[in-house]
Scaffold this motif. Structure first.
Motif, PDB file in Angstrom:
ATOM      1  N   ARG A 377      48.958 -23.343  10.754  1.00  9.08           N
ATOM      2  CA  ARG A 377      50.148 -23.750  11.507  1.00  9.08           C
ATOM      3  C   ARG A 377      49.916 -23.659  13.012  1.00  9.08           C
ATOM      4  O   ARG A 377      50.383 -24.517  13.767  1.00  9.08           O
ATOM      5  CB  ARG A 377      51.340 -22.872  11.103  1.00  9.08           C
ATOM      6  N   ALA A 378      49.219 -22.612  13.449  1.00  8.96           N
ATOM      7  CA  ALA A 378      48.945 -22.481  14.881  1.00  8.96           C
ATOM      8  C   ALA A 378      48.034 -23.589  15.394  1.00  8.96           C
ATOM      9  O   ALA A 378      48.057 -23.908  16.581  1.00  8.96           O
ATOM     10  CB  ALA A 378      48.326 -21.117  15.176  1.00  8.96           C
ATOM     11  N   ASN A 379      47.219 -24.188  14.497  1.00  7.48           N
ATOM     12  CA  ASN A 379      46.335 -25.287  14.880  1.00  7.48           C
ATOM     13  C   ASN A 379      46.927 -26.645  14.516  1.00  7.48           C
ATOM     14  O   ASN A 379      46.191 -27.593  14.223  1.00  7.48           O
ATOM     15  CB  ASN A 379      44.974 -25.121  14.202  1.00  7.48           C
ATOM     16  N   GLN A 380      48.276 -26.722  14.495  1.00 11.38           N
ATOM     17  CA  GLN A 380      48.995 -27.972  14.259  1.00 11.38           C
ATOM     18  C   GLN A 380      48.645 -28.588  12.908  1.00 11.38           C
ATOM     19  O   GLN A 380      48.440 -29.793  12.783  1.00 11.38           O
ATOM     20  CB  GLN A 380      48.728 -28.969  15.395  1.00 11.38           C
ATOM     21  N   GLY A 381      48.545 -27.744  11.876  1.00 18.74           N
ATOM     22  CA  GLY A 381      48.304 -28.216  10.536  1.00 18.74           C
ATOM     23  C   GLY A 381      46.856 -28.454  10.177  1.00 18.74           C
ATOM     24  O   GLY A 381      46.567 -28.880   9.053  1.00 18.74           O
ATOM     25  N   ARG A 382      45.934 -28.181  11.065  1.00 18.84           N
ATOM     26  CA  ARG A 382      44.514 -28.422  10.792  1.00 18.84           C
ATOM     27  C   ARG A 382      43.865 -27.137  10.274  1.00 18.84           C
ATOM     28  O   ARG A 382      44.031 -26.072  10.848  1.00 18.84           O
ATOM     29  CB  ARG A 382      43.809 -28.897  12.064  1.00 18.84           C
ATOM     30  N   ASP A 383      43.112 -27.273   9.188  1.00 23.68           N
ATOM     31  CA  ASP A 383      42.375 -26.140   8.624  1.00 23.68           C
ATOM     32  C   ASP A 383      41.026 -26.050   9.336  1.00 23.68           C
ATOM     33  O   ASP A 383      40.123 -26.847   9.089  1.00 23.68           O
ATOM     34  CB  ASP A 383      42.182 -26.328   7.120  1.00 23.68           C
ATOM     35  N   VAL A 384      40.887 -25.073  10.213  1.00 23.30           N
ATOM     36  CA  VAL A 384      39.679 -24.981  11.036  1.00 23.30           C
ATOM     37  C   VAL A 384      38.482 -24.501  10.237  1.00 23.30           C
ATOM     38  O   VAL A 384      37.338 -24.638  10.694  1.00 23.30           O
ATOM     39  CB  VAL A 384      39.928 -24.040  12.233  1.00 23.30           C
ATOM     40  N   PHE A 385      38.710 -23.950   9.032  1.00 23.82           N
ATOM     41  CA  PHE A 385      37.606 -23.469   8.210  1.00 23.82           C
ATOM     42  C   PHE A 385      37.191 -24.473   7.143  1.00 23.82           C
ATOM     43  O   PHE A 385      36.234 -24.215   6.405  1.00 23.82           O
ATOM     44  CB  PHE A 385      37.985 -22.142   7.535  1.00 23.82           C
ATOM     45  N   ALA A 386      37.894 -25.581   7.027  1.00 24.13           N
ATOM     46  CA  ALA A 386      37.589 -26.546   5.977  1.00 24.13           C
ATOM     47  C   ALA A 386      36.313 -27.325   6.286  1.00 24.13           C
ATOM     48  O   ALA A 386      35.500 -27.567   5.395  1.00 24.13           O
ATOM     49  CB  ALA A 386      38.759 -27.508   5.782  1.00 24.13           C
ATOM     50  N   ASP A 387      36.132 -27.744   7.526  1.00 19.73           N
ATOM     51  CA  ASP A 387      34.977 -28.539   7.908  1.00 19.73           C
ATOM     52  C   ASP A 387      33.982 -27.681   8.693  1.00 19.73           C
ATOM     53  O   ASP A 387      34.387 -26.803   9.468  1.00 19.73           O
ATOM     54  CB  ASP A 387      35.399 -29.738   8.777  1.00 19.73           C
ATOM     55  N   PRO A 388      32.696 -27.904   8.512  1.00 20.56           N
ATOM     56  CA  PRO A 388      31.707 -27.136   9.279  1.00 20.56           C
ATOM     57  C   PRO A 388      31.740 -27.496  10.752  1.00 20.56           C
ATOM     58  O   PRO A 388      32.187 -28.587  11.141  1.00 20.56           O
ATOM     59  CB  PRO A 388      30.377 -27.523   8.622  1.00 20.56           C
ATOM     60  N   VAL A 389      31.261 -26.593  11.567  1.00 17.37           N
ATOM     61  CA  VAL A 389      31.179 -26.816  13.010  1.00 17.37           C
ATOM     62  C   VAL A 389      29.937 -27.663  13.291  1.00 17.37           C
ATOM     63  O   VAL A 389      28.827 -27.313  12.861  1.00 17.37           O
ATOM     64  CB  VAL A 389      31.122 -25.481  13.770  1.00 17.37           C
ATOM     65  N   ALA A 390      30.116 -28.767  13.983  1.00 20.72           N
ATOM     66  CA  ALA A 390      29.006 -29.680  14.232  1.00 20.72           C
ATOM     67  C   ALA A 390      27.950 -29.017  15.105  1.00 20.72           C
ATOM     68  O   ALA A 390      28.237 -28.106  15.897  1.00 20.72           O
ATOM     69  CB  ALA A 390      29.515 -30.958  14.903  1.00 20.72           C
ATOM     70  N   ALA A 391      26.714 -29.479  14.949  1.00 22.44           N
ATOM     71  CA  ALA A 391      25.594 -28.916  15.703  1.00 22.44           C
ATOM     72  C   ALA A 391      25.800 -29.152  17.192  1.00 22.44           C
ATOM     73  O   ALA A 391      26.091 -30.266  17.627  1.00 22.44           O
ATOM     74  CB  ALA A 391      24.285 -29.550  15.244  1.00 22.44           C
ATOM     75  N   GLY A 392      25.671 -28.092  17.975  1.00 25.25           N
ATOM     76  CA  GLY A 392      25.787 -28.183  19.417  1.00 25.25           C
ATOM     77  C   GLY A 392      27.195 -28.331  19.944  1.00 25.25           C
ATOM     78  O   GLY A 392      27.369 -28.503  21.155  1.00 25.25           O
ATOM     79  N   SER A 393      28.212 -28.255  19.097  1.00 23.62           N
ATOM     80  CA  SER A 393      29.589 -28.456  19.545  1.00 23.62           C
ATOM     81  C   SER A 393      30.258 -27.121  19.876  1.00 23.62           C
ATOM     82  O   SER A 393      29.756 -26.048  19.540  1.00 23.62           O
ATOM     83  CB  SER A 393      30.406 -29.180  18.465  1.00 23.62           C
ATOM     84  N   ARG A 394      31.405 -27.210  20.518  1.00 26.63           N
ATOM     85  CA  ARG A 394      32.164 -26.023  20.932  1.00 26.63           C
ATOM     86  C   ARG A 394      33.629 -26.246  20.609  1.00 26.63           C
ATOM     87  O   ARG A 394      34.177 -27.327  20.851  1.00 26.63           O
ATOM     88  CB  ARG A 394      31.982 -25.760  22.427  1.00 26.63           C
ATOM     89  N   LEU A 395      34.264 -25.229  20.069  1.00 20.86           N
ATOM     90  CA  LEU A 395      35.681 -25.259  19.724  1.00 20.86           C
ATOM     91  C   LEU A 395      36.394 -24.116  20.418  1.00 20.86           C
ATOM     92  O   LEU A 395      35.836 -23.028  20.574  1.00 20.86           O
ATOM     93  CB  LEU A 395      35.885 -25.134  18.212  1.00 20.86           C
ATOM     94  N   VAL A 396      37.630 -24.371  20.822  1.00 18.65           N
ATOM     95  CA  VAL A 396      38.520 -23.334  21.332  1.00 18.65           C
ATOM     96  C   VAL A 396      39.787 -23.398  20.488  1.00 18.65           C
ATOM     97  O   VAL A 396      40.498 -24.403  20.507  1.00 18.65           O
ATOM     98  CB  VAL A 396      38.838 -23.525  22.817  1.00 18.65           C
ATOM     99  N   LEU A 397      40.064 -22.349  19.745  1.00 18.64           N
ATOM    100  CA  LEU A 397      41.146 -22.394  18.769  1.00 18.64           C
ATOM    101  C   LEU A 397      41.781 -21.022  18.603  1.00 18.64           C
ATOM    102  O   LEU A 397      41.172 -20.000  18.925  1.00 18.64           O
ATOM    103  CB  LEU A 397      40.621 -22.909  17.424  1.00 18.64           C
TER     104      LEU A 397
END
Length: 428
Positions: A377-397
């Motif tokens: 819910r805090a991520n506007q309905g997106r499951d941040v653990f469902a998809d892997p983190v892309a190579a070389g990418s950065r997330l702030v969540l």
């Protein structure tokens, strides 16, 4: 009856019939058409009830149009320390989008550090459920606009000070971007200090180098002995030398001496048993060292556990974690604590991570894992653990932890996998 009288009666009858016709209601054309169509369809409806006839095909449902989520504003944050006797920071907030953005900027101050000067529009507040203070600004960024903010802090010591800053949505919960920087006193040797590496960390490399040198030495020794054999045989020949070559004297073939089987088999069995035993002992020791119920988790297969504070990038096996902010709702019952976390994948492959491996440790020794539904819910309905983190990418969540009682988290433990060492971050 006279003709005139019959004429008048016929005229009166015609007038009476016209009056009756005008008094009847007039049906609309559509209604009449529908009535006629219904009368025409009645026999067909009766025939469709026959079980011997095929049923009509089902109606095709109308496709539902999927509403795409709103595009996230393109807001970036940069934090840079300045060379000054006191901790001083310059915060740059930029809107690279084509529309105006309202944002709330927060800079976290460590414990024991206060703000002496703040740029226009900023104020110092103390969030509920936290022992530290923060500086906040409410900004409206025009399209392509940049705003520069500044703070000067006061600290009792000359130790390095790390103060991260984040730009949030207007509600103050959804982060757009975060950045961090560490101020050090002028002339401090910590600027050029590097992390010491002990001989234990270099033991595998030294062992591999020693093994390689040993193998090269054995190969060189064998090659030298093989080249020396013809010379030794020529020197060992009997009789005076002549200028003419002597005819070759046939010699009985010599058999190479081989070690007896009764010696080779026990030695090979001993070496194999020793290798297998050492590997099993090492594996057992490393597995028993992984205690997932300890506080904090100890032992790992990959990497070395590191510990830091808010705003400090910490590298483990696959990810670089940075905790920028930690805030908890006021209250005594079940309440939520939200951590703003930066995750950077430093590998060349996609990496998965799991919510149950992220922990918040309390002062009483207990710990809780990520509340995945609240985090979604805090991520506007997106499951941040469902998809892997892309190579070389950065997330702030945001990561949400649900805690019962008045306790607040003292430490966060973040890891990419169950066998990685993970990082531990002290939070105020």
């Amino acid at each position: 009856m006279p003709a005139s009288t019959r004429h008048h009666k016929a005229l009166a009858a015609i007038v009476h019939c016209v009056g009756l016709l005008t008094a009847l209601p007039v049906l609309p054309a559509d209604t009449a058409a529908d009535s006629s169509a219904a009368r025409q369809l009645q026999p067909a409806a009766a025939t469709t009830s026959d079980p011997n006839l095929p049923s009509a095909p089902p109606a095709v449902p109308t496709p539902t149009r999927v509403v795409k989520p709103a595009a996230r504003p393109k807001v970036s944050v940069r934090v840079a320390p300045e060379q000054s006797p006191d901790p001083r920071y310059r915060i740059e907030v930029r809107n690279t989008g084509s529309t105006s953005v309202e944002t709330t900027v927060r800079q976290e101050l460590p414990q024991g550090v206060s703000a002496s000067t703040v740029s226009d529009g900023g104020r110092v507040v103390s969030p509920d459920g936290s022992r530290s203070t923060e500086v906040t600004w409410r900004l409206r960024l025009p399209p392509g606009g940049t705003t520069t903010l500044g703070t000067t802090l006061t600290t009792a010591s000359q130790q390095p000070v790390t103060a991260p800053a984040c730009a949030f949505a207007s509600d103050g919960r959804q982060p757009y971007d975060c950045a961090s920087a560490t101020w050090t006193a002028p002339g401090d040797s910590a600027l050029n200090a590097q992390e010491p590496t002990g001989w234990r960390r270099q033991a595998p490399a030294l062992l591999a180098a020693g093994t390689a040198l040993l193998v090269l030495g054995l190969v060189a020794l064998i090659t030298w002995r093989r080249r020396r054999r013809p010379v030794a045989a020529a020197l060992a020949s009997d009789g005076p030398g002549t200028i003419y070559p002597r005819p070759a004297t046939p010699r009985p073939p010599t058999r190479r001496r081989k070690p007896p089987v009764w010696l080779v088999v026990p030695v090979a069995a001993t070496v194999l048993a020793g290798t297998v035993g050492a590997a099993a002992w090492s594996a057992t020791r490393r597995v028993t060292a992984i205690d997932t119920d300890s506080q904090p988790t100890t032992g790992a297969w990959k990497g070395t556990g590191v510990q830091g504070v808010l705003g400090m990038p910490l590298r483990e096996d696959a990810f670089e974690f940075t905790v920028y902010r930690m805030s908890c709702e006021p209250g005594r019952g079940a309440r939520q604590c939200q951590a703003t976390v930066g995750v950077r994948n430093l590998t060349r492959e996609h990496q998965s991570w799991h919510g149950k491996l992220q922990r918040a440790y309390l002062a009483n020794g207990n710990w809780v894992t990520t509340d995945e539904s609240a985090t979604r819910r805090a991520n506007q309905g997106r499951d941040v653990f469902a998809d892997p983190v892309a190579a070389g990418s950065r997330l702030v969540l945001p990561l949400v932890f649900t805690i019962n009682g008045r306790e607040v988290p003292q430490r966060l433990e973040l890891r990419s996998g169950v066998f990685s060492a993970g990082v531990r971050v002290d939070v105020p």
